[in-house]
Design a protein around this motif. Structure first.
Motif, PDB file in Angstrom:
ATOM      1  N   MET A   1     -16.658  29.730  31.121  1.00  0.00           N
ATOM      2  CA  MET A   1     -16.151  29.446  29.760  1.00  0.00           C
ATOM      3  C   MET A   1     -14.619  29.527  29.732  1.00  0.00           C
ATOM      4  SD  MET A   1     -18.643  28.720  27.824  1.00  0.00           S
ATOM      5  CE  MET A   1     -17.939  28.804  26.221  1.00  0.00           C
ATOM      6  N   TRP A   5     -12.430  29.254  23.657  1.00  0.00           N
ATOM      7  CA  TRP A   5     -13.596  29.385  22.776  1.00  0.00           C
ATOM      8  C   TRP A   5     -13.701  30.800  22.253  1.00  0.00           C
ATOM      9  CZ3 TRP A   5     -14.334  24.836  21.460  1.00  0.00           C
ATOM     10  CH2 TRP A   5     -14.250  23.781  22.356  1.00  0.00           C
TER      11      TRP A   5
ATOM     12  N   MET C   1     -24.804  21.501  30.407  1.00  0.00           N
ATOM     13  CA  MET C   1     -24.505  22.769  29.738  1.00  0.00           C
ATOM     14  C   MET C   1     -25.261  23.894  30.427  1.00  0.00           C
ATOM     15  SD  MET C   1     -24.725  23.625  25.735  1.00  0.00           S
ATOM     16  CE  MET C   1     -23.447  22.683  24.983  1.00  0.00           C
ATOM     17  N   GLN C   5     -23.274  28.830  28.706  1.00  0.00           N
ATOM     18  CA  GLN C   5     -22.700  28.129  27.558  1.00  0.00           C
ATOM     19  C   GLN C   5     -23.660  28.111  26.383  1.00  0.00           C
ATOM     20  OE1 GLN C   5     -21.608  24.697  29.833  1.00  0.00           O
ATOM     21  NE2 GLN C   5     -19.473  24.895  29.182  1.00  0.00           N
ATOM     22  N   TRP C   9     -22.832  29.696  22.701  1.00  0.00           N
ATOM     23  CA  TRP C   9     -22.879  29.015  21.402  1.00  0.00           C
ATOM     24  C   TRP C   9     -23.870  29.683  20.472  1.00  0.00           C
ATOM     25  CZ3 TRP C   9     -18.901  26.560  20.293  1.00  0.00           C
ATOM     26  CH2 TRP C   9     -18.182  25.816  21.238  1.00  0.00           C
TER      27      TRP C   9
END
Lengths: 108, 642, 170
Positions: A1, A5, C1, C5, C9
């Motif tokens: 990541m 974010w 993805m 991830q 989210w």
């Protein structure tokens, strides 16, 4: 990541906390909003500590420091909450209300 | 024998010492001691002046410049503290210290009713005045002259307001001071211009025939010289009470009578004449200014004489006659007859001092009464005063062979050679002078007494210390004119003109000499003398049988009696608008301008604080909101500045 | 993805929903519950970032101790007798607008940062209990002990504040 974010997540949480602190009159909820802001910052600190390691030439110690910092923030937050809630309780006892606008007594 | 010129600093030093002693110790020294110190210091100065005069009049004397110390030394401007001794100075020294001493002597008796400390105060002022006047005439440059000039103005103020408990006197003093200030302003501007144009104010640098700056200038009527001379003349106008700045002099009669005699007749008011005589080269080189001087002098002479016709206060009559005589002196200066003007200064000093002292003697005898309507017939009781006053009247009226005749005639003769019109008007003025002087004489000493019985019993001749100066001055008034006998009577008779000629040689070279034939001169003299004598006899007889009750006042007489309403005119066009402006400034600008500004700052802060205080509502939410707003603003600034 | 991830989210959405729930709930008790959800989501993020120690501490201290305290206080105070007076609508709008402005400005400021795209390294053992504990009891032992003093003083303060005063209240 990517770091961004986490950054944006922290900002969103922090701003929600700010908006809550501004819009609510219940002091307990305002207090919870402050906890929310603290937590968003903690999250960001941890993310930064992890990002820090990916920069070449940095030691693991500086990354550990950030997490120790978060730990201490939690300690202080715990202490703060205990005192803050005690104040709210006392305020309720005196005014029969926890409306934050009753806290303007210092003014006079 | 020591060189007297090394010791001239003693001349002004002694009056200064007298001033310091009397001024500082006025509470401890007795009256007689104060009077003694005051008089003796002047007497010493007088003796020194006589020595100086003797040395100056020796053969082979050259102008002495004594430089004491550097007074102002900035860049290229160098103004030393220097004295200059020449014929003009020595003559003025004699007049100032001589007449001054007699007046001091007179004052010791005249002022004896004063309390001890104010008696000493009086003498200290008088000494300071003499000191300033000596500084004025001895100074070797315009700056030193200006110091003396201001000094005499100050003393005049102090002495006019000597009885400072009377507010009218204070106002008169202020009026004199302010009027003088207007003139001084012109004078100092003239000095500045002089420094600007020539870089020096020393007489010997400016006027010396060989090395002087002015000797290299040949152009007449140059802007610089005309401007400087006009500005200097403004100064002279103020100090010597010429139109339009003359109104202070009659009001200055508020002071003690000897003061009027010393300051407002014999010495201070002649400072303007001295200054112009000193700067004669500048004036000779600017004929335009000469014309202005002559016209203003003549206008003043006639105007003041007309006013004097109807005055009833003995001192006011003399005051206006002083203004009028000063006008004659300016006429003399204006037509280039410098030595005649100085001659008239000298004779005028004698007879005007005599007139004032005589008037003082009369006022003294009448217990302070100054209205001539209430006098009359005093001649029988006060023989010495009467005779001396009579001599003075003859002298001022210009009846030969008294002193005024010679000096006035010399001026009028010079005026005739320039323009017969000036001469005719001048003679009319002289006739007026004769008329009002004999009216005064007649009303005071002839006829029958018109005062109260109490006053009648009190009338007596004054003591010796008052009559002695009167007699001295009367002698000088009678014979003083013989130092300047016109050439038409005795060859080389005009000793004074010869004596002063070194001062005025350069001017005489510049001015085109216009001579009148001896026959014309004698005819003119004879005509004017006969006219004057006729007027004198007429006035004497007219007012001998004067009776107040049958007096009817014509419209013109009333106007004259009220001095042509000049004071009222000045009041209306200068003082009143000025006061109104002040009122506007105080009411509107001060109240709603400055006060409002100051109060507004206070109110604004008060109001602002009250508004800002509302931010401190105590509501935590507001604080947080403001914090957030501040944060947002900081971040926006940060963003925009990138 | 990747799984990471997807989890990121999900947890982010959970945290944001929980946060909105906190500030919009009527009854504080629901606010407390929503906040617990947020804390759990944040703990999940810690786990995702391989910071296990903090994840556990977060659950114990925040979701556990602190929220229990909150719940206790909310129950202690009978809020049904005194319902919250809603704030003036303008003040509310101002609060929300200020929050949004802050959000926009912060995002605008930080989206330009040069290191935005740096990847997190979660494969190291930095966040493990063993490593952190070693650092804590070696380098940070004094602050750690001092924090106990802080707790003590906070406890004493809370007791004194919460003590019932003997009819001296105004």
């Amino acid at each position: 990541m990517e770091i961004k974010w986490y950054l944006f997540l922290s900002i969103i949480l922090f701003c929600i906390g700010v908006a809550g602190a501004l819009t609510r009159r219940n002091s307990i909820i305002v207090f919870m909003c402050i906890e929310l802001m603290l937590n968003s910052v903690n999250l960001l600190l941890v993310a930064f500590s992890k990002m820090h390691l990916s920069i070449p030439g940095t030691s693991a110690y500086s990354a550990i420091d950030a997490q120790i910092f978060v730990f201490f923030i939690m300690i202080v937050a715990a202490a703060e909450v205990s005192v803050g809630l005690a104040i709210i309780v006392m305020m309720y006892r005196n005014t029969k209300s926890i409306d934050i606008n009753f806290l303007n007594r210092l003014k006079n | 024998m020591m060189n007297i010129f090394d010791e001239v600093y003693l001349i002004p030093l002694f009056p200064l010492l007298g001033f310091l002693i009397n001024g500082l110790a006025r509470k401890v020294i007795s009256k007689s001691l104060a009077g003694f110190i005051g008089s003796v210091v002047i007497f010493i100065s007088f003796c020194l002046s006589v020595l100086v005069f003797i040395n100056v009049s020796k053969e082979g004397f050259t102008t002495q410049n004594i430089n004491y110390f550097s007074f102002i030394n900035i860049d290229k401007l160098y103004i030393p503290f220097e004295f200059q001794i020449d014929q003009l100075t020595s003559l003025f020294l004699l007049i100032i210290t001589g007449v001054g001493f007699l007046i001091h002597l007179y004052s010791t008796s005249y002022m004896k009713d004063e309390s001890e400390s104010s008696y000493a105060r009086y003498f200290s002022y008088l000494n300071l005045f003499v000191f300033s006047m000596l500084l004025l005439v001895m100074g070797g440059n315009y700056v030193i002259m200006f110091m003396g000039w201001e000094g005499v103005g100050l003393c005049s103020y102090l002495l006019i307001g000597y009885w400072f408990k009377n507010n009218d006197f204070n106002n008169a003093a202020k009026k004199a001071f302010i009027m003088n200030r207007i003139g001084d302003f012109g004078f100092i501007l003239g000095i500045f211009w002089l420094i600007n144009a020539f870089g020096t104010t020393s007489y010997h640098n400016l006027f010396d025939a060989q090395t002087g700056i002015l000797s290299s200038i040949t152009e007449k009527n140059s802007t610089i010289l005309t401007g400087i001379s006009l500005l200097l003349f403004v100064g002279a106008m103020g100090k010597s009470a010429q139109i339009p700045l003359y109104t202070w002099l009659p009001d200055a009669m508020a002071g003690p009578t000897p003061v009027s005699a010393l300051i407002h007749a014999a010495t201070m008011v002649t400072a303007g004449i001295y200054m112009i005589a000193r700067s004669n080269i500048i004036y000779s080189m600017s004929p335009f200014t000469m014309m202005v001087v002559a016209i203003i002098g003549l206008a003043t002479a006639v105007f003041a004489a007309i006013i004097a016709l109807k005055q009833n206060d003995i001192k006011k009559v003399l005051a206006y006659s002083t203004v009028s005589q000063l006008g004659y002196m300016f006429l003399g200066l204006g037509v280039g007859a410098y030595s005649a003007a100085v001659f008239h200064v000298m004779t005028h000093a004698f007879f005007k001092a005599l007139l004032f002292l005589g008037a003082g003697s009369v006022i003294h005898a009448m217990s302070g009464e100054q209205d001539i309507n209430k006098m009359g017939g005093l001649g029988k009781k006060m023989k010495i005063t009467y005779v001396t006053f009579f001599i003075a009247c003859l002298a001022i009226a210009g009846i030969p062979p008294f002193s005024g005749f010679f000096s006035k005639d010399e001026i009028l003769g010079a005026a005739f050679s320039v323009s017969p019109v000036l001469y005719v008007i001048g003679v009319i003025g002289a006739l007026l002078t004769a008329f009002y002087m004999f009216r005064l004489l007649s009303l005071t000493f002839a006829g029958k007494f018109r005062g109260t019985n109490e006053q009648l019993h009190h009338v007596h001749e004054s003591p010796g210390r008052i009559t002695f100066p009167l007699i001295c001055l009367a002698v000088f008034s009678a014979i003083g004119g013989f130092v300047g006998i016109p050439e038409v009577f005795v060859k080389n008779g005009n000793k004074l003109a010869d004596f002063l000629s070194p001062i005025f040689t350069d001017s005489n070279k510049i001015l085109v000499a216009q001579t009148t034939s001896p026959q014309t001169e004698i005819i003119l003299m004879a005509v004017s003398s006969i006219l004057i004598i006729v007027v004198c006899i007429w006035a004497w007889n007219k007012f001998k049988r004067y009776d107040e009750s049958v007096k009817t006042e014509t419209a013109l007489g009333k106007i004259i009696q009220n001095k042509f309403y000049v004071d009222e005119l000045y009041d209306a066009i200068i003082v009143k608008p000025f006061k109104r402006l002040s009122k506007i400034l105080s009411n509107i600008v001060e109240r709603s301008g400055i006060d409002a500004l100051v109060n507004g700052v206070g109110k604004g802060i008060n109001y602002g604080s009250r508004q800002i205080r509302l931010l401190q509502s105590g509501f935590v939410g507001n604080y947080i909101l403001l914090m957030v707003v501040g944060l947002v603003l900081l971040l926006i600034i940060q963003l925009l500045s990138k | 993805m990747t799984t990471t991830q997807i989890l990121f989210w999900l947890l982010s959405a959970l945290a944001i929903v929980g946060a909105i729930g906190v500030i919009s709930c009527k009854n504080p008790i629901y606010g407390v519950l929503w906040l617990i959800i947020v804390f759990f989501a944040i703990s999940g993020h810690y786990v995702l970032m391989n910071a296990q120690f903090l994840a556990i501490v977060n659950i114990i201290v925040y979701a556990g101790a602190i929220m229990v305290l909150f719940t206790f206080v909310v129950m202690f105070i009978n809020l049904n007798e005194h319902p919250e007076i809603p704030k003036n609508i303008y003040v509310k709008a101002a609060g929300i607008i200020a929050g949004l402005c802050l959000l926009i400005v912060l995002v605008a400021a930080l989206s330009r940062a040069s290191e935005n795209n740096t990847q997190l390294r979660i494969d190291t053992g930095v966040g493990l209990i063993k490593n952190l504990g070693r650092t804590l009891f070696n380098d940070y032992v004094v602050p750690f002990e001092i924090s106990s003093v802080l707790f003590l003083s906070a406890m004493v303060g809370a007791v004194i504040i919460g003590k019932k005063e003997k009819q001296q209240t105004v």
